[in-house]
Scaffold this active site. Sequence first.
Site, short mmCIF file in Angstrom:
data_model
loop_
_atom_site.label_atom_id
_atom_site.label_comp_id
_atom_site.label_asym_id
_atom_site.label_seq_id
_atom_site.Cartn_x
_atom_site.Cartn_y
_atom_site.Cartn_z
CG HIS A 96 141.72 5.57 -69.42
ND1 HIS A 96 140.87 4.51 -69.60
CD2 HIS A 96 142.98 5.09 -69.58
CE1 HIS A 96 141.59 3.43 -69.87
NE2 HIS A 96 142.86 3.75 -69.87
CD GLU B 36 143.54 0.33 -69.23
OE1 GLU B 36 144.08 0.91 -70.19
OE2 GLU B 36 143.49 0.83 -68.09
CD GLU C 298 146.83 7.05 -69.22
OE1 GLU C 298 145.99 7.04 -68.30
OE2 GLU C 298 147.36 6.02 -69.67
CB ALA D 41 153.23 4.74 -69.30
CG MET E 54 146.42 6.17 -62.19
SD MET E 54 145.68 4.66 -62.85
CE MET E 54 143.98 4.88 -62.35
#
Length: 960
Positions: free
Chosen positions: A414, A433, A411, A374, A376
């Site tokens: 992250h 995650e 994202e 989906a 990165m």
Amino acid sequence: MGIEDASMRNGRALSDQWADSVVVRPRTTEQHITVNKRLVLGFAISILTLIVVTAIAITLSVSFERCAAESSGVLAANGSSNSKWKKSRDGNISHRDSEDEQQPWRHLRLPATLRPRHYDLRLSVYMENFTFSGEVNIEFECVHSTKFIVLRTDRLEVEKVLVYSDSKKAGAMRIQRRFHYQPKQVYVIALHREMKPLRTYKINITFHALIEHELLGFFRSSYVLNGERRFLAVTQFSPTHARKAFPCFDEPIYKATFRVSLKHESSYQSLSNMPVEASTSDEDGWVTNHFSRTPRMSTYYLAWAVCNFTYREAVADNGVVIRLYARPDAIQSGSGDYALHITKRLLQFYQDYFKVKYSLPKLDLLAVPKHPYAAMENWGLSVFVEQKILLDPDVSSFSYQMELTMVVVHEICHQWFGDLVTPVWWEDVWLKEGFAHYFEYIGADFLYPKWNMVMNLTGRHLIRAERQQDPLQEVFEATDIDRVFDWIAYKKVKELNELDYLMTHMYGNAARDDLWNKFSEAMQREGKDINITQVMDRWTLQMGYPVVTISKNDSLDNSVTISQEHFIYDTDAKIQNPELFNKSFKWQIPLTLAVGNSSHISTETIIWVSNKTETHRVGHVDGETWLLGNINQTGYFRVNYDLHNWRLLIQQLMSNPTIISVGNRAGLIDDVFNLARAGYLPQNVPLQMISYLSQETEFLPWHAASRALYQLDKLLDRTEDHNMYLIFHFTLPPSLAANVLPSFLLRELQREVMMLACSFGNKHCHRQAVSLISDWISSNKNRIPPNVRDIVYCTGVSLMDEDVWEFIWMKFHSSTAISEKKVLLEALTCSDNIFLLNRLLNLSLTSDLVPDQDVIDVIIHVGRNPLGRHLAWRYFREKWDILNSRYGEALFMNSKLISGVTEFLNTEAELNELKEFILTSGGESAPAFARAVEIVQANVKWHILFQQQFYRWLRKAPDG
């Protein structure tokens, strides 16, 4: 040929036999001896004897080493962990191990003898023939003496290698041999002399490779603009694919800085993690962009792209420049504006929440037509598949907006958890995650407080976590690393809540024990002596999760008996695989418990359950009081009760459901259906429980019921008595129209009920859907509300003639809105015409207009159609070679496909077909197939044991 044989220059002439047999030989030093002529005769005999003895010794040594190499097999992996360089979590491993020293390329992990500091990477990208050439200079430090430089490479043609020392001695170091060892995806440079500890060296490598069609490494994609096909090239290095783009220390612990230069035709632009600091143009129409030096980061977060996109820009409150790049028509239509807007707000929110500044001067969001995931989270250049970042507000549903929001929130998180602090090794991938999944709800709650996402975090959790049986996996081979990037990594962090280790590990790596130690310190400051490592290892290292059974203890007043066991759908699997489903599995469970009756529920108490069976005293318990465990679903486990308690809970829901919280009502529904599915409860109990839904006015319980009933429907939809199940339908709650829920939740609730009604054959719903489709066709104006378009489209296609299917297919081709195209394509899978379903499958695989992600979705959705289930299964087997060659190592996508196309198979014949297919075509996807077998076996078992019991109850039910 001097230092290197001619046959060795590309590093491809060496066979694996050479790799097995090559060893380090003692260094010989040339000795220039001046002798007197009178001594020549005296030395002659001695020298001759020495030569003979040396020759024999070398012969015996080489023979011995070859035998040892051939028998060694694949050696155990080097250790790596909290001490990062010298220890593994399981104990000390010496870098001086003789076999490790002789053949370090045979190990899973790179030898801990070298540590990279900086990469200078220069690439030339040739879009006309989809190739690239490159030169990389790696500066590295020698940690332990070694003659070997072992780098990760895969599918690269290495042309030239030079190694330099930081010593004052000029010139390159002498290379004895170099070769590629494919079984471990490494390139080995064996030097003539050892490198010394605490000294720095540089290696220069030139290489070239293809820009692959496969969606990993440095790959290409395309789109159509104004009838012209345009191409782009982009990277996907996570988890182990930077090695496809340049030789590197491609493991997460080997962090370094990077400076990237990209040369390409001036008609393209290039992006990377950092801003462009200089740009030069050639007379031949080529341009070279030189990007700034990155912070220390792992190789799999490096990224670049060559494309001809346009962008929209925003500047966050902290000064960070945010750009969203996409196809020119998507940018012009404003499809990227929503994601750009929420990203601007999220950057400042996370920076304030974590109290750690965002580290880069810019953040680019890149929307690409094809991608294996989906999204990165590359540091400073996050890549999204178009469906997860482009939104057209005029045609996108609320659920589409919510899903897109959650992906972006995930994202952006992250950029701190993952990019700034990275797991030491892939078995701890959940550290990033899991936190990102948790903060999906925290971040979304910040953006939209009325969505009440923090409450939904507990209510939705187990609903989204079905069938997760794997532990946080140990990694043994490169292919296993892809397997760890599975859905389980995104859920196992449920037992965690707060974090404070960013500052300790920023720009570095962290393992699970680092986090546990931080938690233990926090507990000790509160005066609680709890070994968090001991508690959490049970949750992270054991398979799956437990089911906790709570029963009233008749022999002891006001007491309950609490037991735990490993929850699994197919109980036969415990017998077939006793090692995997060990009865000794135990968890330390923080069980919250409340006691209630028809008008009151007590304050919750917490009980730590550590044993298989325990007895505990609780508040006043009699024949009319019920027990309720796992309050608001804060624990990662299922809860079962004795049948009498289930009946009391059902009575409570029927008489006054609001005594039980919304989160617990959703949790009860989810638990009761899954427990019955696994054989823990009679099949009538879940259907008795949801009889109360006519009074339910909240979204979460309906959402739980909708998912559970859908799963049950797919088990039954090819049985003779399926219509009996369809008759057991639900009506819209009378109070729904006057509900005081926020409008967005009311829309979602109405959507859930409408979806159930149409799926279960409600005539009013069917007539409404047909009317809306007919109006669209006749007027060519789509008046269908975006929030229910997928339901209306699917219902219309299933009920109406072939002309409607052709109309939807035409609209799919003409639509430019990403979300609308996806809904239209999936609606085509709802047809009752086998010919049209088969046609759709073939068109999806051959048409360039269907993105790779949607090809998979089409096959899965055809398989969910009862008339298309076996068709999709047969198509999947027949086209496996094509599908596997297209997606190759993108196992996340293959796992999704394998799971989706097999999850509703439920006959003995289909189970046998699956097992036979695995024997011939399993390959790298074997773990996904193993899970598929477990699920199909459970489906078959359910039909054997429970189908007739289920239908017998339906025949006796009051509404049956």
